[in-house]
Design a protein around this motif. Structure first.
Motif, mmCIF file in Angstrom:
data_model
loop_
_atom_site.group_PDB
_atom_site.id
_atom_site.type_symbol
_atom_site.label_atom_id
_atom_site.label_comp_id
_atom_site.label_asym_id
_atom_site.label_seq_id
_atom_site.Cartn_x
_atom_site.Cartn_y
_atom_site.Cartn_z
ATOM 1 N N ILE A 5 0.834 -1.181 -0.002
ATOM 2 C CA ILE A 5 0.202 0.092 0.105
ATOM 3 C C ILE A 5 0.982 1.273 0.038
ATOM 4 N N ASP A 6 0.737 2.151 -0.979
ATOM 5 C CA ASP A 6 1.567 3.219 -1.069
ATOM 6 C C ASP A 6 0.594 4.622 -0.887
ATOM 7 N N TYR A 7 0.626 4.890 0.214
ATOM 8 C CA TYR A 7 -0.363 6.077 0.542
ATOM 9 C C TYR A 7 0.733 7.217 1.305
ATOM 10 N N ARG A 8 0.264 8.369 0.576
ATOM 11 C CA ARG A 8 1.021 9.614 0.967
ATOM 12 C C ARG A 8 -0.216 10.705 1.476
ATOM 13 N N PRO A 9 -0.383 10.764 2.731
ATOM 14 C CA PRO A 9 -1.435 11.805 3.016
ATOM 15 C C PRO A 9 -1.202 13.111 2.587
ATOM 16 N N PRO A 10 -2.299 13.858 2.437
ATOM 17 C CA PRO A 10 -2.310 15.280 2.162
ATOM 18 C C PRO A 10 -1.986 16.023 3.535
ATOM 19 N N PRO A 11 -1.493 17.239 3.439
ATOM 20 C CA PRO A 11 -1.052 18.120 4.621
ATOM 21 C C PRO A 11 -2.048 17.887 5.768
ATOM 22 N N THR A 12 -3.317 18.211 5.480
ATOM 23 C CA THR A 12 -4.524 18.206 6.809
ATOM 24 C C THR A 12 -4.629 16.970 7.332
ATOM 25 N N VAL A 13 -4.422 15.772 6.359
ATOM 26 C CA VAL A 13 -4.826 14.292 6.954
ATOM 27 C C VAL A 13 -3.451 13.893 7.357
#
Length: 142
Positions: A5-13
């Motif tokens: 799983i390649d997940y990169r959260p946006p700044p708020t998350v």
């Protein structure tokens, strides 16, 4: 899990996920990544659970929407978008999502979803307490 799983959260998350506050909120417009972030947060928090004597990290999470159709139409799709079928699967009858995959540390993640109109949403039938509860679109929950 990180290899699949390649997940990169946006700044708020990202800020939401870094918080250890007892109550947290992730607020943003449609399509801003709130639901995806919550799915990833469930996985992240579950891996932080201390293992029980049998070496398994037993966890339980509840994801609540206003209705069962909303759970099926939105929440399930978000889980399926981020979690490949070889890692986790839905149990349609109970409407639960479970990851039961041999990981290096023996982690087992079990996520229960319930909506107010589902029989399982009753406190007397929900089962053991959840480690965490996510209210999706909380402003619409009655």
């Amino acid at each position: 899990m990180s290899e699949a799983i390649d997940y990169r959260p946006p700044p708020t998350v990202r800020r939401f996920m870094r918080s250890s506050a007892f109550v947290r909120a992730c607020v943003g417009p449609l399509g801003s990544g709130k639901s995806s972030g919550c799915v990833m947060e469930i996985l992240r928090r579950a891996t932080q659970q201390a293992p029980s004597p049998d070496g398994v990290r037993h966890t339980r999470f509840a994801v609540i929407r206003n209705t069962q159709p909303q759970l099926k139409d939105t929440t399930r799709k978000t889980f399926e978008q981020w979690i490949p079928p070889d890692i986790g699967r839905w149990h349609e009858q109970e409407f639960t999502f479970e990851i039961d995959r041999p990981l290096a540390d023996g982690t087992r993640i079990h996520c229960e979803t319930a909506g107010p109109d589902m029989p399982s949403a009753s406190p007397s039938t929900l089962g053991p307490p959840a480690a965490s509860i996510a209210l999706a679109a909380a402003v619409f929950i009655r």
